[in-house]
Design a protein around this motif. Structure first.
Motif, short mmCIF file in Angstrom:
data_model
loop_
_atom_site.label_atom_id
_atom_site.label_comp_id
_atom_site.label_asym_id
_atom_site.label_seq_id
_atom_site.Cartn_x
_atom_site.Cartn_y
_atom_site.Cartn_z
N UNK A 1 57.92 95.21 102.88
CA UNK A 1 57.24 94.75 102.82
C UNK A 1 56.57 95.40 102.04
N UNK A 2 56.08 96.38 103.26
CA UNK A 2 54.61 97.06 102.71
C UNK A 2 54.85 98.03 100.97
N UNK A 6 51.72 97.57 98.64
CA UNK A 6 51.37 99.11 97.86
C UNK A 6 51.20 99.23 96.41
N UNK A 7 52.10 98.18 95.70
CA UNK A 7 52.48 97.80 94.12
C UNK A 7 51.62 97.22 93.58
N UNK A 8 51.08 96.04 95.17
CA UNK A 8 50.29 94.96 93.72
C UNK A 8 49.03 94.94 94.26
N UNK A 13 44.12 97.94 90.69
CA UNK A 13 43.90 98.73 90.40
C UNK A 13 43.98 98.70 88.99
N UNK A 14 45.20 99.30 87.99
CA UNK A 14 45.33 100.10 87.36
C UNK A 14 44.72 98.61 86.15
#
Length: 125
Positions: A1-2, A6-8, A13-14
């Motif tokens: 889940x973490x 972080x990917x989201x 951000x990108x």
């Protein structure tokens, strides 16, 4: 889940950086286009001045035959208004207003049923 969180966040951000870059590039492009339009207007104005104000003594675009006339009176009689086609510098830019004027005149010639000009070509005095 973490890992997914972080990917989201990294993806958001990108995307925000990409949007900021696109906005900056669009602003730069608009400024460059505005600068180019101003330069084309200046070239047009200077060319008009060259073709009208200096034509009695001759110039690079129209020749110096008038300057060689026997008298000033003869030279003044021979000064002719210039045609759009004589604009050497303005026609070198695809986005110049002169190119648009010439295209409109050509279209008018094509659309005239008799093949004759519906109006005289653009001239300047």
């Amino acid at each position: 889940p973490g890992h997914l969180a972080r990917l989201a966040r990294a993806t958001r951000f990108a995307m925000s950086e990409k949007n900021a870059t696109m906005t900056h590039l669009k602003q730069r492009r608009a400024k460059i286009e505005a600068d180019a339009a101003e330069i084309e207007r200046q070239v047009y104005d200077l060319e008009t001045s060259l073709l009208t104000d200096h034509s009695a003594g001759g110039n690079v675009l129209r020749g110096f035959e008038l300057a060689l006339a026997q008298s000033k009176q003869q030279a003044q009689k021979r000064v002719k208004p210039f045609k759009t086609e004589e604009r050497t510098f303005s026609v070198s830019s695809a986005s110049s207003q002169v190119v648009e004027e010439l295209a409109a005149e050509a279209e008018q010639i094509r659309t005239t049923a008799s093949g004759r000009l519906a109006k005289a070509p653009t001239t300047f005095k």
